[in-house]
Motif scaffolding. Structure first.
Motif, mmCIF file in Angstrom:
data_model
loop_
_atom_site.group_PDB
_atom_site.id
_atom_site.type_symbol
_atom_site.label_atom_id
_atom_site.label_comp_id
_atom_site.label_asym_id
_atom_site.label_seq_id
_atom_site.Cartn_x
_atom_site.Cartn_y
_atom_site.Cartn_z
ATOM 1 N N ALA A 56 0.621 -1.594 -0.074
ATOM 2 C CA ALA A 56 -0.014 0.131 0.025
ATOM 3 C C ALA A 56 0.703 1.382 0.025
ATOM 4 O O ALA A 56 0.438 2.323 -0.589
ATOM 5 C CB ALA A 56 -1.007 -0.110 1.325
ATOM 6 N N ASP A 57 2.080 1.520 0.571
ATOM 7 C CA ASP A 57 2.974 2.610 0.913
ATOM 8 C C ASP A 57 3.732 2.748 -0.284
ATOM 9 O O ASP A 57 4.506 3.793 -0.069
ATOM 10 C CB ASP A 57 3.314 2.510 2.310
ATOM 11 N N GLN A 58 3.799 1.653 -1.151
ATOM 12 C CA GLN A 58 4.939 1.754 -2.148
ATOM 13 C C GLN A 58 4.557 2.284 -3.500
ATOM 14 O O GLN A 58 3.131 2.372 -3.694
ATOM 15 C CB GLN A 58 5.501 0.532 -2.614
ATOM 16 N N GLN A 59 5.208 3.084 -4.149
ATOM 17 C CA GLN A 59 4.647 3.440 -5.491
ATOM 18 C C GLN A 59 5.842 3.673 -6.735
ATOM 19 O O GLN A 59 6.760 3.616 -6.339
ATOM 20 C CB GLN A 59 4.121 4.960 -5.615
ATOM 21 N N ARG A 60 5.281 3.406 -7.895
ATOM 22 C CA ARG A 60 6.325 3.422 -8.951
ATOM 23 C C ARG A 60 5.744 4.674 -9.831
ATOM 24 O O ARG A 60 4.828 5.194 -9.704
ATOM 25 C CB ARG A 60 6.028 2.137 -9.865
ATOM 26 N N GLY A 61 6.505 5.188 -10.875
ATOM 27 C CA GLY A 61 6.270 6.247 -11.660
ATOM 28 C C GLY A 61 6.559 5.852 -13.112
ATOM 29 O O GLY A 61 6.135 4.873 -13.906
ATOM 30 N N PRO A 62 7.102 6.963 -13.887
ATOM 31 C CA PRO A 62 7.027 6.948 -15.550
ATOM 32 C C PRO A 62 8.102 6.286 -15.808
ATOM 33 O O PRO A 62 8.138 5.966 -17.102
ATOM 34 C CB PRO A 62 6.934 8.399 -15.733
ATOM 35 N N CYS A 63 9.060 5.767 -15.145
ATOM 36 C CA CYS A 63 10.233 5.160 -15.463
ATOM 37 C C CYS A 63 10.586 3.779 -15.240
ATOM 38 O O CYS A 63 10.685 3.164 -14.231
ATOM 39 C CB CYS A 63 11.619 6.072 -14.802
ATOM 40 N N PRO A 64 10.239 3.026 -16.272
ATOM 41 C CA PRO A 64 10.622 1.323 -16.088
ATOM 42 C C PRO A 64 11.815 0.950 -15.464
ATOM 43 O O PRO A 64 11.748 0.089 -14.828
ATOM 44 C CB PRO A 64 10.338 0.908 -17.642
ATOM 45 N N GLY A 65 13.042 1.813 -15.761
ATOM 46 C CA GLY A 65 14.256 1.387 -15.179
ATOM 47 C C GLY A 65 14.167 1.425 -13.757
ATOM 48 O O GLY A 65 14.612 0.467 -12.894
ATOM 49 N N ASP A 85 7.258 -7.054 -19.394
ATOM 50 C CA ASP A 85 7.385 -7.180 -17.860
ATOM 51 C C ASP A 85 8.142 -6.114 -17.349
ATOM 52 O O ASP A 85 7.795 -5.605 -16.067
ATOM 53 C CB ASP A 85 8.130 -8.573 -17.395
ATOM 54 N N PHE A 86 9.212 -5.682 -17.875
ATOM 55 C CA PHE A 86 9.855 -4.394 -17.531
ATOM 56 C C PHE A 86 8.748 -3.155 -17.315
ATOM 57 O O PHE A 86 8.896 -2.372 -16.236
ATOM 58 C CB PHE A 86 10.847 -4.055 -18.225
ATOM 59 N N PHE A 87 8.187 -2.931 -18.504
ATOM 60 C CA PHE A 87 7.344 -1.666 -18.591
ATOM 61 C C PHE A 87 5.991 -1.476 -17.724
ATOM 62 O O PHE A 87 5.716 -0.575 -17.010
ATOM 63 C CB PHE A 87 6.969 -1.577 -19.967
ATOM 64 N N GLN A 88 5.515 -2.750 -17.617
ATOM 65 C CA GLN A 88 4.272 -3.080 -17.151
ATOM 66 C C GLN A 88 4.331 -3.436 -15.407
ATOM 67 O O GLN A 88 3.704 -2.820 -14.588
ATOM 68 C CB GLN A 88 3.318 -4.096 -17.759
ATOM 69 N N ASN A 89 5.114 -4.300 -15.245
ATOM 70 C CA ASN A 89 5.161 -4.811 -13.871
ATOM 71 C C ASN A 89 6.392 -4.659 -13.207
ATOM 72 O O ASN A 89 6.775 -4.828 -12.211
ATOM 73 C CB ASN A 89 5.336 -6.423 -14.138
ATOM 74 N N SER A 90 7.364 -3.870 -13.841
ATOM 75 C CA SER A 90 8.546 -3.476 -12.963
ATOM 76 C C SER A 90 9.533 -4.421 -12.745
ATOM 77 O O SER A 90 10.168 -4.771 -11.606
ATOM 78 C CB SER A 90 8.341 -2.516 -11.662
ATOM 79 N N ARG A 91 9.346 -5.632 -13.540
ATOM 80 C CA ARG A 91 10.190 -6.884 -13.028
ATOM 81 C C ARG A 91 11.008 -7.315 -14.217
ATOM 82 O O ARG A 91 10.920 -7.386 -15.438
ATOM 83 C CB ARG A 91 8.888 -8.116 -13.216
ATOM 84 N N MET A 92 12.176 -7.690 -13.763
ATOM 85 C CA MET A 92 13.424 -8.383 -14.546
ATOM 86 C C MET A 92 12.962 -9.668 -14.789
ATOM 87 O O MET A 92 12.526 -10.341 -14.024
ATOM 88 C CB MET A 92 14.726 -8.172 -13.569
ATOM 89 N N PRO A 93 13.587 -10.362 -15.897
ATOM 90 C CA PRO A 93 13.306 -11.785 -16.146
ATOM 91 C C PRO A 93 14.026 -12.446 -15.279
ATOM 92 O O PRO A 93 15.166 -12.098 -14.631
ATOM 93 C CB PRO A 93 13.862 -11.942 -17.716
#
Ligand code: HEM
Ligand code: MG
Length: 319
Positions: A29-38, A222-230
């Motif tokens: 709940a307290d965490q957030q992501r933004g416009p940069c997939p990196g 996966d990077f762009f949508q889920n912020s996830r590395m393979p």
């Protein structure tokens, strides 16, 4: 106030970065992501604080550790530029997403301290996978836009996001913003970041062990949508800031702004336009800073100028 930039990392070899110490974890709940997939991926793997709030020093070190981004690129054309205009200069913290209480008490307006989602200072129009601020959500993954990336990559990239696909995606997004966004802004600094961002996925999201010049589209998603590395992801084996060759290809593939000479004068743009643009914006946000705040701004301006110190004249707005 302010902290000096961290030293460059020493080990720049290829290595496993989606390792046991850096597992992907879903957002709480307290965490957030933004416009940069990196940066999003670095936070979701714990290379940055999972909260999405970090110091500029942490960002400089994390982009080197996680992706092998070149030290100078990490300093200038991204971290300290963004930090000066979107960070909290008093607490030395910045949100990689929207405004956050975790960055602490903000300096007085017109200072922003509101994170990377803030439109118009660093984040800009015609992003690959995010909408223009005037047309919708400028920081969340947009499926319609990602489908365009897939379509173009299938047409010109042989099913991968390569430099040919990057050139066409860049142009299509540019044309869309021209047609749909009456306030479309595509001058410095956005003019520069808009191009470099199109090659970042090719430079940083392809596994270091691969010799393929294109990025797999499921990995890209996966990077762009889920912020996830393979699984098993290895960072590249040499530091890079994005190669001039790839950048020139994308810029030269189409005409963008009449009057901008694409192939030449990148150094001139970096010094006189981009650099002074960020300094100007900083001056607008901090009309007369005093004490600790003034010291912190000056320290971060110094950090910002480190990579261009040999070819640009540093500007001292707050002597
Ligand atoms: C976009 C910040 C490093 C990949 C962006 C944007 C911001 C940002 C604010 C949004 C601009 C826009 O599209 O309107 C930063 C900062 C960095 C950093 C402060 C600190 C070093 C990286 C790294 C990578 C990366 C290391 C790749 C590994 C991208 C990509 C986009 C982007 C691909 C374009 C997204 C899109 O257009 O849909 N970055 N970034 N960035 N960033 Fe970063
Ligand atoms: Mg944008």
């Amino acid at each position: 106030g302010g902290q000096p930039a961290p030293a460059p990392i020493k080990d720049t070899s290829m290595k496993l970065v989606n390792d046991a110490a850096h597992p992907w974890m879903p957002l709480t709940a307290d965490q957030q992501r933004g416009p940069c997939p990196g940066l999003n991926a670095l936070a979701s793997h714990g290379w940055l604080p999972r909260s999405g709030v970090a110091t500029p020093g942490e960002i400089v070190t994390a982009v080197q550790n996680g992706f092998n981004m070149e030290y100078n690129r990490a300093l200038l054309c991204v971290t300290y530029a963004a930090f000066l205009v979107n960070g909290n200069l008093l607490t030395n913290l910045m949100s990689i997403g929207g405004i956050s209480r975790l960055t602490g008490p903000a300096p007085p307006a017109p200072a922003l301290a509101s994170g990377l989602n803030t439109h118009g200072t660093f984040e800009g129009d015609a992003s690959l996978s995010r909408s223009d601020a005037a047309l919708g959500d400028n920081h969340s993954f947009n499926e319609t836009l990602f489908q365009q990336i897939i379509d173009i990559s299938n047409k010109v990239g042989g099913g991968r996001y390569n430099v040919s696909a990057a050139a066409e995606v860049r142009f299509q997004r540019f044309q869309q913003s021209v047609a749909e966004n009456p306030g479309f802004f595509f001058s410095t600094p956005r003019f520069n970041t808009a191009f470099i961002e199109t090659v970042f996925p090719i430079v940083f999201f392809i596994d270091g062990r691969s010799t393929d010049p294109g990025l797999d589209l499921n990995v890209m998603r996966d990077f762009f949508q889920n912020s996830r590395m393979p699984p098993d992801f290895h960072r590249r084996g040499t530091p890079s800031g994005g190669s001039d060759e790839e950048l020139d290809f994308v810029m030269a593939a189409h005409d963008y702004v009449p009057g901008f000479n694409n192939g030449t004068a990148r150094d001139a743009r970096t010094c006189s336009l981009t650099t002074s643009q960020f300094v100007n914006t900083t001056m607008e946000l901090y009309p007369s800073p005093q004490g600790d705040l003034r010291d912190a701004i000056n320290t971060n301006l110094d950090n910002f100028f480190i990579p261009v110190s040999t070819r640009c004249t540093q500007i001292f707005p707050f002597p």
